[in-house]
Design a protein around this motif. Structure first.
Motif, PDB file in Angstrom:
ATOM      1  N   PRO B  61       2.585 -15.654   7.100  1.00 47.02           N
ATOM      2  CA  PRO B  61       2.407 -16.860   7.902  1.00 47.02           C
ATOM      3  C   PRO B  61       3.620 -17.788   7.721  1.00 47.02           C
ATOM      4  O   PRO B  61       4.125 -17.933   6.615  1.00 47.02           O
ATOM      5  CB  PRO B  61       1.149 -17.506   7.300  1.00 47.02           C
ATOM      6  N   VAL B 155      -0.796 -10.182   5.981  1.00 45.32           N
ATOM      7  CA  VAL B 155      -1.442 -10.584   4.735  1.00 45.32           C
ATOM      8  C   VAL B 155      -1.744  -9.333   3.949  1.00 45.32           C
ATOM      9  O   VAL B 155      -2.848  -9.103   3.511  1.00 45.32           O
ATOM     10  CB  VAL B 155      -2.725 -11.414   4.972  1.00 45.32           C
ATOM     11  N   GLY B 156      -0.722  -8.492   3.795  1.00 42.92           N
ATOM     12  CA  GLY B 156      -0.889  -7.306   2.954  1.00 42.92           C
ATOM     13  C   GLY B 156      -1.207  -6.071   3.754  1.00 42.92           C
ATOM     14  O   GLY B 156      -0.351  -5.523   4.442  1.00 42.92           O
ATOM     15  N   GLN B 157      -2.452  -5.667   3.680  1.00 38.96           N
ATOM     16  CA  GLN B 157      -2.892  -4.418   4.282  1.00 38.96           C
ATOM     17  C   GLN B 157      -2.487  -4.295   5.745  1.00 38.96           C
ATOM     18  O   GLN B 157      -2.014  -3.248   6.180  1.00 38.96           O
ATOM     19  CB  GLN B 157      -4.419  -4.331   4.162  1.00 38.96           C
ATOM     20  N   VAL B 160       0.834  -2.963   6.503  1.00 37.42           N
ATOM     21  CA  VAL B 160       1.004  -1.526   6.331  1.00 37.42           C
ATOM     22  C   VAL B 160       0.310  -0.777   7.466  1.00 37.42           C
ATOM     23  O   VAL B 160       0.830   0.192   8.006  1.00 37.42           O
ATOM     24  CB  VAL B 160       0.467  -1.095   4.949  1.00 37.42           C
ATOM     25  N   GLN B 182       8.252 -10.314  -2.314  1.00 34.88           N
ATOM     26  CA  GLN B 182       6.929 -10.137  -1.694  1.00 34.88           C
ATOM     27  C   GLN B 182       6.892  -8.861  -0.870  1.00 34.88           C
ATOM     28  O   GLN B 182       5.890  -8.154  -0.844  1.00 34.88           O
ATOM     29  CB  GLN B 182       6.594 -11.328  -0.782  1.00 34.88           C
ATOM     30  N   VAL B 184       8.475  -6.122  -1.315  1.00 37.92           N
ATOM     31  CA  VAL B 184       8.309  -4.960  -2.189  1.00 37.92           C
ATOM     32  C   VAL B 184       6.865  -4.852  -2.652  1.00 37.92           C
ATOM     33  O   VAL B 184       6.233  -3.799  -2.577  1.00 37.92           O
ATOM     34  CB  VAL B 184       9.222  -5.065  -3.427  1.00 37.92           C
ATOM     35  N   LYS B 185       6.325  -5.994  -3.090  1.00 39.04           N
ATOM     36  CA  LYS B 185       4.960  -5.973  -3.630  1.00 39.04           C
ATOM     37  C   LYS B 185       3.954  -5.530  -2.569  1.00 39.04           C
ATOM     38  O   LYS B 185       2.991  -4.851  -2.862  1.00 39.04           O
ATOM     39  CB  LYS B 185       4.570  -7.366  -4.146  1.00 39.04           C
ATOM     40  N   LEU B 189       8.582  -2.859   2.429  1.00 37.70           N
ATOM     41  CA  LEU B 189       9.916  -2.259   2.475  1.00 37.70           C
ATOM     42  C   LEU B 189       9.851  -0.854   3.070  1.00 37.70           C
ATOM     43  O   LEU B 189      10.783  -0.402   3.737  1.00 37.70           O
ATOM     44  CB  LEU B 189      10.477  -2.206   1.055  1.00 37.70           C
ATOM     45  N   GLU B 190       8.752  -0.173   2.816  1.00 33.21           N
ATOM     46  CA  GLU B 190       8.611   1.217   3.243  1.00 33.21           C
ATOM     47  C   GLU B 190       8.283   1.330   4.732  1.00 33.21           C
ATOM     48  O   GLU B 190       8.472   2.385   5.321  1.00 33.21           O
ATOM     49  CB  GLU B 190       7.492   1.898   2.447  1.00 33.21           C
ATOM     50  N   MET B 215      18.020  -4.054  -1.645  1.00 30.31           N
ATOM     51  CA  MET B 215      16.863  -3.178  -1.889  1.00 30.31           C
ATOM     52  C   MET B 215      16.933  -1.927  -1.032  1.00 30.31           C
ATOM     53  O   MET B 215      16.545  -0.849  -1.474  1.00 30.31           O
ATOM     54  CB  MET B 215      15.572  -3.939  -1.678  1.00 30.31           C
ATOM     55  N   LEU B 216      17.428  -2.083   0.192  1.00 31.61           N
ATOM     56  CA  LEU B 216      17.574  -0.909   1.054  1.00 31.61           C
ATOM     57  C   LEU B 216      18.606   0.052   0.470  1.00 31.61           C
ATOM     58  O   LEU B 216      18.463   1.276   0.576  1.00 31.61           O
ATOM     59  CB  LEU B 216      17.975  -1.320   2.468  1.00 31.61           C
ATOM     60  N   LEU B 218      19.074   0.708  -2.516  1.00 32.49           N
ATOM     61  CA  LEU B 218      18.489   1.455  -3.637  1.00 32.49           C
ATOM     62  C   LEU B 218      17.751   2.704  -3.171  1.00 32.49           C
ATOM     63  O   LEU B 218      17.558   3.644  -3.931  1.00 32.49           O
ATOM     64  CB  LEU B 218      17.491   0.580  -4.414  1.00 32.49           C
ATOM     65  N   GLY B 219      17.299   2.681  -1.916  1.00 36.35           N
ATOM     66  CA  GLY B 219      16.495   3.798  -1.431  1.00 36.35           C
ATOM     67  C   GLY B 219      17.376   4.986  -1.080  1.00 36.35           C
ATOM     68  O   GLY B 219      18.419   4.828  -0.453  1.00 36.35           O
TER      69      GLY B 219
END
Lengths: 319, 319
Positions: B61, B155-157, B160, B182, B184-185, B189-190, B215-216, B218-219
């Motif tokens: 948000p 808000v998370g799920q 994804v 956040q 990553v957590k 990122l995926e 971070m990208l 690193l993948g």
């Protein structure tokens, strides 16, 4: 990977019952890894179901969950409880592991034989709690825990899921994070039995307190319904933790006196049984026609030959 | 509730194909409400599957999702596309409705017959995307949309889940929100194909850009894997939107040239079919023994007489 010794379930259960931390850890590993011995572990733990009060603890990153858990463990131990902690972390496929940085603090309690601490990743259920968590709870109940804290980073879904496995759900907020509004958006207002406004010495704590109380006042509830408690704490200084423990105890008393404890637990068991049954059925669907049924139907959907509802009906008919 | 007229599916489909906005809206209502006509609507829409590029758009948000969506619609319209927008809001059982405050802006486009805008609540799936969303996508494909934007509050799920229904997933970030960590957590990122750093004129934008790029970096990815694009934008000023559109187009080209478009869509169709089949099976489990089988097993679990795994096996055997 798993040696013969670790799968000697009756012996592990007997030792776990005596309080052997390594046996408890091995049993949790067996359920977490979906070991073939899982049904045997589950059966062995069945009689101990419901011995502990399961307390869920969630909140956005940065509100002080680990510190609060740490202090709650201390307070509960001082009151003579055996305590289990399951820290469920959202795992990142990117790093291949759980984010456990702030878990380190919990080592305060590792020398205490009355505390079991376990980190679990939520692999296989992105953003959610591991399906193994309820089983791990039962292992800790079998090991004689009186209170089991299930802590999870609140990133939406997990906050709501935690309520489905806890007797009592604590939602941690901190001032100045727009928490009150976020809580509504994430559906957290509905699942919290106790709000903990942590870092209550920071600016904005009173506003957060008022916001939450204001939103609670909007909800209609009957005379036998629980009105969520709102507690202020400064976990880093150990302040307010007794109030949190008192609110958790008050909620437990309410659950028992109203019959809601049993209702909640039956509801929880229903959900768990149903999820396990559906897991079995999902696997069978995946195995249909040697694993080709679903991919073939999916290809036909992509080609516009069949719609997903009709495809699903075909699958179910094939079971 | 639903009049006879609104259930005349062949007529609604014909009118929706001609671009009649009200018929599109009615068809989406039918799928959203799980109307008995749903299978008929689904079957009618099957041939149009895959006509549009489905672009998911998510972010915490406050990052400017609505403004960005608004500007993307404008840019896509200018390029001659028919555009559909599904705004999926987490609904709150407490208020009984979706939080639609910032949806108002989208009214900029309500007079444009080349844009369909629809808010959907995610009721029944707390924190998640509505099961009706993929069906609504197909209705919009049937109505001739070239691009369908599916926007959801991250808000998370939900962040994804959006990746599981989109061809291309945009993740919006804004400076100074600790977004990189956040992301990553939350496992974001995926799932991001394109990162949009909105409000790029604010302090910290460069740091956020570097964090994400870092971070990208690193993948590990193979030569045929997509490297997520990172685009800066100031949606409120319309700046950078063309770059976002270009990145989305680039991803689309990559999807097509590598065969990943079809693979993603087959994977998506599999998941949808499987979920629908499991929904049917869940209902059957609930109906077993006139609806008493599951509650009785749950009571036995609470009483410690049986474990959930054994109870689940009983249920499956009873189907």
């Amino acid at each position: 990977m798993t040696s013969r010794r670790t799968r000697d379930v009756p012996s592990l259960v007997a030792k776990a019952r005596e309080g052997d931390a390594r046996s408890v850890a091995r049993l949790i590993s067996l359920v977490e890894n979906g070991d073939p011995a899982l049904p045997e572990v589950a059966a062995a733990m069945a009689p101990f179901a419901g011995r502990a009060q399961v307390v869920g603890l969630t909140g956005a990153p940065g509100v002080g969950k680990s510190t609060t858990t740490n202090e709650l463990v201390r307070a509960l131990r001082e009151a003579g409880n055996r305590v289990g902690v399951l820290a469920v972390d959202p795992s990142s496929p990117f790093t291949g592991g759980a984010i456990l940085g702030d878990r380190i603090r919990m080592q305060d309690h590792t020398a205490d034989s009355g505390v079991y601490i376990r980190s679990m990743s939520s692999r296989g259920q992105l953003g959610g709690l591991s399906a193994a968590t309820p089983q791990a709870v039962r292992v800790l109940e079998g090991a004689g825990c009186d209170v089991i804290l299930v802590e999870t980073v609140g990133v939406g879904q997990a906050e709501v899921e935690i309520a489905s496995l806890a007797d009592t759900t604590l939602v941690l907020l901190a001032p100045g994070m727009g928490d009150a509004i976020q809580a509504v958006k994430a559906g957290v207002l509905e699942i919290a039995d106790v709000f903990v406004i942590n870092k209550a010495d920071r600016p904005g704590a009173d506003a957060t307190y008022r916001d939450i109380q204001g939103m609670l006042a909007l909800g209609e509830r009957g005379p036998n319904e629980w009105r969520p408690q709102v507690v202020r704490a400064i976990a880093a200084k150990g302040e307010g933790i007794d109030d949190v423990v008192a609110a958790v105890g008050k909620h437990r008393d309410w659950l028992e006196s109203t019959g809601n404890l049993r209702r909640r637990r039956e509801h929880r068991a229903s959900a768990e049984i149903s999820a396990l049954a559906l897991g079995t059925l999902r696997a069978r669907i995946g195995d249909l026609s040697g694993g080709t049924a679903l991919p073939l139907l999916a290809a036909r959907v992509v080609d516009g030959e069949i719609d997903p509802h009709a495809a699903a009906a075909e699958l179910v008919a094939g079971l």
